[in-house]
Scaffold this active site. Structure first.
Site, PDB file in Angstrom:
ATOM      1  N   LYS A  79       0.846  -1.057   0.072  1.00 29.00           N
ATOM      2  CA  LYS A  79      -0.026   0.051   0.120  1.00 29.00           C
ATOM      3  C   LYS A  79       1.065   1.301  -0.006  1.00 29.00           C
ATOM      4  CE  LYS A  79      -3.998   1.526   2.639  1.00 29.00           C
ATOM      5  NZ  LYS A  79      -4.948   1.463   3.873  1.00 29.00           N
ATOM      6  N   SER A 154      -9.646   1.390   2.711  1.00 28.15           N
ATOM      7  CA  SER A 154      -8.879   2.238   1.997  1.00 28.15           C
ATOM      8  C   SER A 154      -7.677   1.378   1.255  1.00 28.15           C
ATOM      9  CB  SER A 154      -8.072   3.175   2.747  1.00 28.15           C
ATOM     10  OG  SER A 154      -7.281   2.717   3.787  1.00 28.15           O
ATOM     11  N   SER A 178      -9.656  -1.054   7.067  1.00 26.42           N
ATOM     12  CA  SER A 178      -9.035  -0.871   5.611  1.00 26.42           C
ATOM     13  C   SER A 178      -8.450  -2.016   5.144  1.00 26.42           C
ATOM     14  CB  SER A 178      -8.181   0.458   5.710  1.00 26.42           C
ATOM     15  OG  SER A 178      -9.084   1.659   5.259  1.00 26.42           O
TER      16      SER A 178
HETATM   17  N1  GLN Z   1     -12.916   3.546   6.448  1.00 31.06           N
HETATM   18  C1  GLN Z   1     -12.355   3.921   7.572  1.00 31.06           C
HETATM   19  C2  GLN Z   1     -11.831   5.177   7.310  1.00 31.06           C
HETATM   20  O1  GLN Z   1     -12.371   6.058   6.441  1.00 31.06           O
HETATM   21  C3  GLN Z   1     -11.112   3.306   8.011  1.00 31.06           C
HETATM   22  C4  GLN Z   1     -10.080   3.396   7.278  1.00 31.06           C
HETATM   23  C5  GLN Z   1      -8.846   2.699   7.397  1.00 31.06           C
HETATM   24  O2  GLN Z   1      -8.789   1.724   8.220  1.00 31.06           O
HETATM   25  N2  GLN Z   1      -7.664   3.325   7.014  1.00 31.06           N
HETATM   26  O3  GLN Z   1     -11.646   5.977   8.543  1.00 31.06           O
END
Ligand code: GLN
Length: 475
Positions: A79, A154, A178
């Site tokens: 990532k 994400s 994410s």
């Molecule tokens: N969807 C969650 C957010 O937008 C988690 C994001 C993540 O785990 N990086 O904060």
């Protein structure tokens, strides 16, 4: 030999027994990346030259009779919020579009030492803020199961690259789901380890008390392999636990007939997509058939966890992202005549950050500001403690014979949605994290597992995942 359908373990075996050279394994992954990425937009940068160089070195070592590391010749993707020296780390943000990693993240370094070879950096929601991959400044990633749908986020590009078989494994980061939610949307295994068991050194911070690096793979064994390679203490991250990590591979084939698994009743009553409910019921039946005991429990704190998360995560983000001031880090806006230093900061940040990141910074700054700190941030921290206590009560109750070994829930209330369909409704998108954020607030290990497909709404079957959460350090 085509390595596209091999797991990490099978690829490592093929390379170590000489059925396939490390170079062939890496070249075939790069070929798949070149062929598929124009359709999926999963990768922001491919690393052809360094990847082939590393593979050739491994082959030379083998030819010289030197011992090979266990994951030699295994292609992986990373990532793009993790540093890899010699590559850009953009966090899918315009503000870091030209940022060169000055060093390599510890987790990635450990994986490289174990022999794995990074072939690309993957797309993500900008600074890992989002649940769909659509918040990338470099265009959304597509779900390989149905390219009109999101792959989740994400860690959108990591999931898309593993599901499309460009590579057998990827590293993602999980602050509120994410790794697990994109794994569920792409029929993968996604594992968020216990907070502190994987070093965060070299991971660009979103919310430091919640962020964890972990694997996305196609099998549980591969997730265990990657986790084993990346975990452990790190003198460069004072929050990395000195607690010895047990090798998860040794426990993989244990029978489960002595397990007590808690099922929060809310997982059945929450407004899930019918395919999610079916997958959950199916999982309950499968676990029961294998001898596990499923106990329905109250976990009302899940409702509050999502509110607490969306105060704590933006609060920490607003502080972490303050460093992108266009002086020390970040693309600098063209100064206009009469601009002072404040204008330079404000213009650079307004141009460099996308709308969701700006929203989080504003929400977080508000929650931390004098006069509101007690009402929002401090209260959210109290809720966080209650979320943790609710899990403790299940895992370590006063009567030890009632202790549960894990909690079962869906990973997400819905399967993958159409690209663009939630883009104008941030609140609806936040609510998609209903099941995942509690494990981050409590620091617990949590895994998303493939649990079948939804055939209801789509031309293409859509994957559905279920999640297991375990006590801290029971990874
Ligand atoms: N969807 C969650 C957010 O937008 C988690 C994001 C993540 O785990 N990086 O904060």
């Amino acid at each position: 030999m085509s390595t596209a359908c091999l797991t990490i373990q099978e690829t490592a075996d093929a390379v170590s027994t000489g059925q396939c050279s490390a170079r062939d394994s890496i070249q075939s992954a790069l070929d798949r990346a070149d062929a598929l990425n124009p359709k999926l937009n999963a990768l922001l940068q491919t690393l052809h030259e360094p990847a082939i160089r590393a593979a050739t070195e491994q082959d030379n070592r083998r030819a010289a009779g030197d011992p090979m590391p266990p994951l030699a010749g295994v292609p992986i993707v990373i990532k793009d919020n993790m540093c890899l020296q010699g590559s850009r780390t953009t966090c899918a943000s315009k503000i870091l579009a030209n940022y060169e990693s000055p060093y390599t993240a510890t987790a990635l370094e450990k994986l490289i030492v174990a022999g794995a070879i990074p072939i690309a950096k993957t797309n993500l929601d900008e600074f890992a803020m989002g649940s769909s991959g659509e918040n990338s400044a470099f265009e959304p990633t597509k779900n390989p199961w149905d390219p009109s749908r999101v792959p989740g986020g994400s860690s959108s590009g990591s999931a898309s690259a593993v599901a499309s078989r460009i590579v057998p494994g990827a590293l993602g980061s999980d602050t509120g789901g994410s790794i697990r939610q994109p794994a569920a949307f792409c029929n993968l295994v996604g594992f968020k380890p216990t907070y502190s068991t994987v070093s965060r050194y070299g991971l660009v911070a979103f919310a430091s008390s919640l962020d964890q690096i972990g694997p996305l793979t196609r099998t549980v064994e591969d997730a265990a392999l990657l986790y084993h390679a990346i975990s452990g203490s790190d003198p460069l991250d004072s929050t990395a636990s000195p607690h010895p990590i047990t090798n998860p591979l040794t426990n993989l084939h244990h029978p489960i007939d002595n397990l007590r698994i808690a099922l929060p009743s809310v997982a059945r009553t929450h407004t899930n997509h019918p395919a999610v409910t079916r997958a959950l019921e199916h999982t309950i039946k499968a676990l029961t058939n294998l001898g596990a005991e499923i106990i329905e429990v109250d976990l009302p704190t899940l409702d509050h966890a999502i509110s607490a998360y969306y105060l704590i995560a933006p609060a920490e983000a607003s502080s972490n992202l303050a460093r992108f001031d266009a002086i020390r880090y970040g693309v600098r806006a063209e100064p206009k005549k009469g601009d002072d230093l404040f204008d330079l900061y404000a213009n650079s940040r307004a141009q460099g950050f996308g709308p969701e990141v700006q929203r989080r910074i504003m929400l977080g700054t508000y929650a931390l500001s004098a006069g509101y700190y007690d009402a929002y941030y401090r209260r959210a921290c109290k809720v966080r403690r209650l979320v943790k206590q609710a899990f403790d009560n299940l895992f370590q109750p006063t009567n030890p014979s009632l202790a549960c070994h894990a909690v079962l829930m869906p990973t997400a209330p819905h399967p993958a949605w159409q690209i663009g369909s939630l883009a104008d409704d941030p609140l609806a998108m936040y609510l998609e994290d209903y099941y995942t954020v509690a494990a981050n607030l409590a620091g617990l290990p949590a895994i998303s597992l493939p649990a079948g497909f939804c055939h209801d709404t789509a031309d293409h079957p859509l994957p559905v995942g279920v999640q297991l959460i375990a006590p801290a350090f029971a990874d």
